[in-house]
Design a protein around this motif. Structure first.
Motif, PDB file in Angstrom:
ATOM      1  N   LEU A 167      58.731 -10.652   3.947  1.00  0.00           N
ATOM      2  CA  LEU A 167      58.169  -9.736   2.728  1.00  0.00           C
ATOM      3  C   LEU A 167      57.275 -10.686   2.038  1.00  0.00           C
ATOM      4  O   LEU A 167      58.029 -11.490   1.098  1.00  0.00           O
ATOM      5  CB  LEU A 167      59.085  -8.900   2.331  1.00  0.00           C
ATOM      6  CG  LEU A 167      58.600  -8.180   1.134  1.00  0.00           C
ATOM      7  CD1 LEU A 167      57.556  -7.230   1.519  1.00  0.00           C
ATOM      8  CD2 LEU A 167      59.974  -7.251   0.433  1.00  0.00           C
ATOM      9  N   VAL A 168      56.088 -10.498   1.914  1.00  0.00           N
ATOM     10  CA  VAL A 168      55.233 -11.028   1.047  1.00  0.00           C
ATOM     11  C   VAL A 168      55.009 -10.232  -0.159  1.00  0.00           C
ATOM     12  O   VAL A 168      54.274  -9.006  -0.131  1.00  0.00           O
ATOM     13  CB  VAL A 168      53.735 -11.399   1.682  1.00  0.00           C
ATOM     14  CG1 VAL A 168      52.958 -12.109   0.577  1.00  0.00           C
ATOM     15  CG2 VAL A 168      53.867 -12.063   2.812  1.00  0.00           C
ATOM     16  N   LEU A 169      55.565 -10.350  -1.347  1.00  0.00           N
ATOM     17  CA  LEU A 169      55.809  -9.420  -2.505  1.00  0.00           C
ATOM     18  C   LEU A 169      54.945  -9.862  -3.567  1.00  0.00           C
ATOM     19  O   LEU A 169      54.865 -11.114  -4.199  1.00  0.00           O
ATOM     20  CB  LEU A 169      56.862  -9.441  -3.147  1.00  0.00           C
ATOM     21  CG  LEU A 169      57.389  -8.581  -4.156  1.00  0.00           C
ATOM     22  CD1 LEU A 169      57.091  -7.070  -3.807  1.00  0.00           C
ATOM     23  CD2 LEU A 169      58.908  -8.608  -4.769  1.00  0.00           C
ATOM     24  N   TYR A 170      53.857  -8.997  -4.126  1.00  0.00           N
ATOM     25  CA  TYR A 170      52.782  -9.449  -5.323  1.00  0.00           C
ATOM     26  C   TYR A 170      53.591  -8.314  -6.273  1.00  0.00           C
ATOM     27  O   TYR A 170      53.496  -7.126  -6.068  1.00  0.00           O
ATOM     28  CB  TYR A 170      51.633  -9.009  -4.698  1.00  0.00           C
ATOM     29  CG  TYR A 170      50.462  -9.248  -5.882  1.00  0.00           C
ATOM     30  CD1 TYR A 170      49.852 -10.440  -6.164  1.00  0.00           C
ATOM     31  CD2 TYR A 170      50.071  -7.907  -6.327  1.00  0.00           C
ATOM     32  CE1 TYR A 170      48.886 -10.626  -7.303  1.00  0.00           C
ATOM     33  CE2 TYR A 170      49.239  -7.970  -7.468  1.00  0.00           C
ATOM     34  CZ  TYR A 170      48.567  -9.312  -7.865  1.00  0.00           C
ATOM     35  OH  TYR A 170      47.532  -9.328  -8.765  1.00  0.00           O
ATOM     36  N   ALA A 171      53.334  -8.939  -7.539  1.00  0.00           N
ATOM     37  CA  ALA A 171      53.835  -7.955  -8.671  1.00  0.00           C
ATOM     38  C   ALA A 171      52.916  -8.103  -9.698  1.00  0.00           C
ATOM     39  O   ALA A 171      52.326  -9.398 -10.006  1.00  0.00           O
ATOM     40  CB  ALA A 171      55.082  -8.556  -9.336  1.00  0.00           C
ATOM     41  N   ALA A 198      45.225  -8.758  -3.413  1.00  0.00           N
ATOM     42  CA  ALA A 198      46.502  -9.430  -2.944  1.00  0.00           C
ATOM     43  C   ALA A 198      46.573  -9.139  -1.304  1.00  0.00           C
ATOM     44  O   ALA A 198      47.157 -10.195  -0.568  1.00  0.00           O
ATOM     45  CB  ALA A 198      47.550  -8.964  -3.469  1.00  0.00           C
ATOM     46  N   ALA A 199      46.538  -7.876  -1.159  1.00  0.00           N
ATOM     47  CA  ALA A 199      46.830  -7.640   0.445  1.00  0.00           C
ATOM     48  C   ALA A 199      45.708  -8.375   1.514  1.00  0.00           C
ATOM     49  O   ALA A 199      46.268  -8.804   2.432  1.00  0.00           O
ATOM     50  CB  ALA A 199      46.646  -6.163   0.477  1.00  0.00           C
ATOM     51  N   GLU A 217      53.573  -6.243   0.203  1.00  0.00           N
ATOM     52  CA  GLU A 217      53.902  -5.017  -0.684  1.00  0.00           C
ATOM     53  C   GLU A 217      53.417  -5.402  -2.026  1.00  0.00           C
ATOM     54  O   GLU A 217      53.553  -6.615  -2.495  1.00  0.00           O
ATOM     55  CB  GLU A 217      55.520  -4.760  -0.825  1.00  0.00           C
ATOM     56  CG  GLU A 217      55.744  -3.517  -1.728  1.00  0.00           C
ATOM     57  CD  GLU A 217      57.202  -3.253  -1.723  1.00  0.00           C
ATOM     58  OE1 GLU A 217      57.642  -2.491  -2.454  1.00  0.00           O
ATOM     59  OE2 GLU A 217      58.215  -3.869  -0.951  1.00  0.00           O
ATOM     60  N   GLN A 218      52.805  -4.428  -2.781  1.00  0.00           N
ATOM     61  CA  GLN A 218      52.449  -4.667  -3.988  1.00  0.00           C
ATOM     62  C   GLN A 218      52.819  -3.777  -5.107  1.00  0.00           C
ATOM     63  O   GLN A 218      52.845  -2.729  -4.788  1.00  0.00           O
ATOM     64  CB  GLN A 218      50.849  -4.508  -4.038  1.00  0.00           C
ATOM     65  CG  GLN A 218      49.953  -5.515  -3.089  1.00  0.00           C
ATOM     66  CD  GLN A 218      50.033  -5.188  -1.698  1.00  0.00           C
ATOM     67  OE1 GLN A 218      49.954  -3.952  -1.413  1.00  0.00           O
ATOM     68  NE2 GLN A 218      50.101  -6.232  -0.867  1.00  0.00           N
TER      69      GLN A 218
END
Length: 280
Positions: A167-171, A198-199, A217-218
């Motif tokens: 899971l590549v997580l962008y906040a 980001a995606a 996921e953003q």
């Protein structure tokens, strides 16, 4: 990186959990395992050498019991802790430590020793809080799209070795604006714009690693909170020791520090590396 995982041993329960994690990782990735204990210069009481040797041998026996046939190296270092482990990290694939310890590893995570190691080690530093009782089949990596390539590389290796989803997580956090009306009017558009960007930056990684299931996921949240929440259903959280933008930190800054404090699973803090957009 060299093909050796180094695990710190001090006899505490988190230390033994770190040893078990390191042994499992070494077996999965066909790497050598070395267990080390740092005997600080002030720890010169009679019998110290015998105690340290016995502690290391007990940890090695634990590994051999879990993984029969695995070769385990042991080493007693003279200290100080940070100096010896940072120096040794240049020749290691990763350094694995318990979240809290005693003796030569006292104050890990919550103290200055672990922060110095995570901020200055030349290899990834994995901090283990306790032995895992449940496998989730997911690795989480905090991604800012700019200075995360080394963290992404390490997360991919772990996902591949553990046959896990990545899971590549962008906040994203909206900037502080002077007017509530201004914030309300621009918030939605800004979040959508950052999320799309980001995606898109995950695409080369997905295309370059078809053998790993990569999802992205953003979220609109503080990065520490986002990674803490994701950690409850993860086997490992991976963050960069330095970053820009939403995952910004100076040396070991607020995001890495916060994740080390609050994550529910092991955390790998990875120093910056090259700028490769993908890894095969």
């Amino acid at each position: 990186m060299a093909g050796r995982i180094v695990a710190g041993v001090d006899g505490s329960p988190p230390s033994m959990a770190a040893v078990e994690w390191a042994a499992a990782d070494a077996r999965r990735r066909s790497l050598d395992l070395r267990l080390v204990h740092v005997c600080e210069p002030w720890a010169g009481d009679a019998g110290t050498a015998e105690y340290c040797a016995g502690m290391l041998e007990s940890a090695a026996d634990r590994v051999r019991g879990l993984f029969p046939g695995m070769e385990v190296g042991t080493e007693i270092l003279p200290g100080p802790v940070v100096h010896d482990l940072v120096r040794g990290s240049a020749e290691a694939d990763s350094l694995v430590l318990g979240s809290r310890g005693r003796g030569g590893f006292a104050g890990m995570v919550l103290g200055s020793t672990s922060l110095a190691l995570a901020g200055h080690a030349a290899c990834p530093v994995v901090v283990v809080r306790e032995a895992a009782t449940l496998r989730h089949g997911r690795i989480v990596v905090g991604f800012d799209g700019r200075r995360s390539p080394a963290a992404m590389e390490y997360a991919l290796k772990q996902a591949r070795a553990q046959d896990a989803e990545l899971l590549v997580l962008y906040a994203w956090r909206p900037p502080i604006l002077s007017s509530y009306a201004s914030a309300y009017s621009t918030f939605g558009e800004s979040f959508e714009e950052h999320s799309r960007d980001a995606a898109q930056k995950v695409v080369p990684w997905r295309d370059g690693n078809p053998d790993v299931r990569i999802v992205d996921e953003q979220v609109c949240d503080h990065p520490v909170a986002a990674l803490r929440n994701a950690s409850s259903a993860a086997d490992l959280v991976v963050v960069s020791s330095r970053g820009l933008g939403e995952f910004a930190s100076t040396m070991l800054g607020s995001v890495s520090h916060g994740v080390l404090h609050h994550a529910a699973c092991p955390v790998a803090v990875v120093p910056p590396g090259g700028d490769s957009p993908a890894s095969g």
